[in-house]
Design a protein around this motif. Sequence first.
Motif, short mmCIF file in Angstrom:
data_model
loop_
_atom_site.label_atom_id
_atom_site.label_comp_id
_atom_site.label_asym_id
_atom_site.label_seq_id
_atom_site.Cartn_x
_atom_site.Cartn_y
_atom_site.Cartn_z
N HIS A 40 -3.95 -6.05 -7.15
CA HIS A 40 -3.23 -4.93 -7.74
C HIS A 40 -3.64 -4.70 -9.19
N VAL A 41 -3.88 -5.76 -9.92
CA VAL A 41 -4.29 -5.62 -11.32
C VAL A 41 -5.68 -5.03 -11.41
N VAL A 42 -6.56 -5.46 -10.51
CA VAL A 42 -7.92 -4.92 -10.49
C VAL A 42 -7.89 -3.43 -10.20
N LEU A 43 -7.09 -3.02 -9.24
CA LEU A 43 -6.98 -1.60 -8.92
C LEU A 43 -6.38 -0.81 -10.08
N LEU A 44 -5.43 -1.41 -10.78
CA LEU A 44 -4.83 -0.76 -11.94
C LEU A 44 -5.85 -0.56 -13.06
N MET A 50 -11.00 5.05 -14.48
CA MET A 50 -11.35 6.33 -13.85
C MET A 50 -10.61 7.49 -14.51
N LEU A 51 -9.44 7.26 -15.04
CA LEU A 51 -8.69 8.33 -15.69
C LEU A 51 -9.08 8.50 -17.15
N LEU A 52 -9.44 7.42 -17.80
CA LEU A 52 -9.75 7.49 -19.23
C LEU A 52 -11.10 8.13 -19.51
N VAL A 53 -12.08 7.90 -18.66
CA VAL A 53 -13.42 8.46 -18.90
C VAL A 53 -13.40 9.99 -18.86
N PRO A 54 -12.82 10.63 -17.82
CA PRO A 54 -12.77 12.10 -17.86
C PRO A 54 -11.93 12.64 -19.02
#
Length: 84
Positions: A40-44, A50-54
């Motif tokens: 779960h931590v890895v997915l978080l 993935m959200l921060l780069v865009p």
Amino acid sequence: MDSSFVTISILAILALAGFFLLVVWFFRKMARGEISMGGHVVLLVLLAAMLLVPFAMNFSAHLISSIGHRSGHSEEVSSQQGDY
């Protein structure tokens, strides 16, 4: 080209590259087993990356656009003043 534009562009590129390398380093450590975390931590962490780069790309594009419009506006005003 304005020197502040070049400076901000270089800093934005370095910040994005540094973040990307940090994420790659983190996942390499996890793959080797040096860092143990739950799935779960890895997915978080992956979701955050993935959200921060865009977001960073969008923010830097708006920043560059605003700098370009400010410098373009001053050139347009100065060229119109010479027409009298």
